[in-house]
Design a protein around this motif. Structure first.
Motif, PDB file in Angstrom:
ATOM      1  N   THR A   1      41.153  39.300  35.243  1.00  0.00           N
ATOM      2  CA  THR A   1      39.616  38.548  35.251  1.00  0.00           C
ATOM      3  C   THR A   1      38.608  39.462  34.895  1.00  0.00           C
ATOM      4  N   SER A   2      37.390  39.278  35.374  1.00  0.00           N
ATOM      5  CA  SER A   2      36.257  40.193  35.083  1.00  0.00           C
ATOM      6  C   SER A   2      35.909  40.942  36.239  1.00  0.00           C
ATOM      7  N   ALA A   3      35.211  42.374  35.918  1.00  0.00           N
ATOM      8  CA  ALA A   3      34.785  42.862  37.034  1.00  0.00           C
ATOM      9  C   ALA A   3      33.783  42.213  37.855  1.00  0.00           C
ATOM     10  N   GLU A   4      32.946  41.260  37.599  1.00  0.00           N
ATOM     11  CA  GLU A   4      31.798  40.614  38.332  1.00  0.00           C
ATOM     12  C   GLU A   4      32.878  39.681  39.355  1.00  0.00           C
ATOM     13  N   SER A   5      33.749  39.036  38.755  1.00  0.00           N
ATOM     14  CA  SER A   5      34.730  38.169  39.621  1.00  0.00           C
ATOM     15  C   SER A   5      35.303  39.019  40.815  1.00  0.00           C
ATOM     16  N   VAL A   6      35.766  40.024  40.560  1.00  0.00           N
ATOM     17  CA  VAL A   6      36.385  40.941  41.404  1.00  0.00           C
ATOM     18  C   VAL A   6      35.450  41.561  42.488  1.00  0.00           C
ATOM     19  N   SER A   7      34.212  41.809  41.958  1.00  0.00           N
ATOM     20  CA  SER A   7      33.262  42.301  42.752  1.00  0.00           C
ATOM     21  C   SER A   7      32.845  41.291  43.776  1.00  0.00           C
TER      22      SER A   7
END
Length: 253
Positions: A216-222
């Motif tokens: 997934t994206s780093a934004e979703s992980v954050s």
């Protein structure tokens, strides 16, 4: 969990600019390292010394590549100390298929078996040392010691199983995928934390690393990590992550 409460150092003094080049490793130390590598369990001291005669000792600083995807797969690396991560890069530059390695692991995904080049890039996360053996010499070791060959089959089978598990999780939610990745890292690299039942993951994980693991994206992980932290399931800081509530994280998974 505060920085001050971390009891285990995350890295040692960085190596000098000679990283990635051979350096002396006393025979006695090399023997102790080989004894700790699962592939060689059960071999005698004489047999280990014979293997050691074929090996070079090398070291890398944090961020340096041990090998790069596309390089000729001419060597097998046995991690002696430190930590490394392996990843593949898509044509668009996105990192995927992230995996982590610690002492005793075999680096390179054993891509020397029927392949001409490494299919992934492996980078040192901290000051890292490894024993390097020529692929041809390693084949000779397997022929001479069937237990080593069986150990290699176990390693390959385990990595294939993890790859299949990752593919099967593609339809899961981001929270489920992140939780599954954290639990796997806790099982592999975790040490007891200061709080009862807590597990400290001794890896300098970035959001990009977790994104590659979860697909997934780093934004979703954050956003996911913030939610897990608010729920009291995890804690994190610079270069560390802690699983505070394994049961709760399993439920999230």
């Amino acid at each position: 969990m505060s920085e001050a409460r971390r009891s285990v150092p995350l890295r040692s003094v960085p190596l000098r600019s000679t990283c990635g080049r051979p350096h002396p490793c006393p025979p006695a130390m090399q023997l102790r390292i080989l004894e700790q590598i699962g592939l060689f369990h059960g071999l005698s001291g004489t047999e280990l010394a014979s293997i050691g005669a074929r090996i070079q000792s090398l070291g890398w600083s944090a961020g340096e590549a041990v090998f790069t995807a596309g390089d000729p797969a001419e060597h097998v690396y046995l991690l002696a100390a430190g930590q490394a991560k392996a990843f593949r890069t898509t044509p668009t530059g996105q990192r995927t298929s992230l995996d982590f390695f610690g002492p005793g692991d075999v680096l390179g995904g054993l891509t020397w078996a029927g392949r001409s080049g490494y299919t992934e890039t492996t980078v040192a996360l901290v000051t890292t040392c490894a024993l390097r053996i020529d692929a041809g010499a390693f084949r000779e070791v397997m022929l001479a010691h069937p237990s080593v060959a069986l150990g290699v089959l176990d390693v390959v089978s385990d990595r294939l199983a993890r790859a299949r598990s990752t593919e099967q999780q593609a339809s899961n939610t981001v929270t489920e995928r992140v939780a599954a990745g954290l639990l796997r890292l806790a099982d592999t690299f975790g040490v007891p934390g200061d709080e009862p039942g807590a597990t400290l993951i001794q890896l300098p994980l970035t959001r990009a690393d977790l994104a590659a693991m979860a697909g997934t994206s780093a934004e979703s992980v954050s956003r996911t990590m913030s939610r897990l932290r608010r729920d009291g399931l995890i804690d994190s800081g610079r270069r560390w992550t802690a699983v505070l509530d394994r049961t709760g994280l399993l439920a999230a998974k």
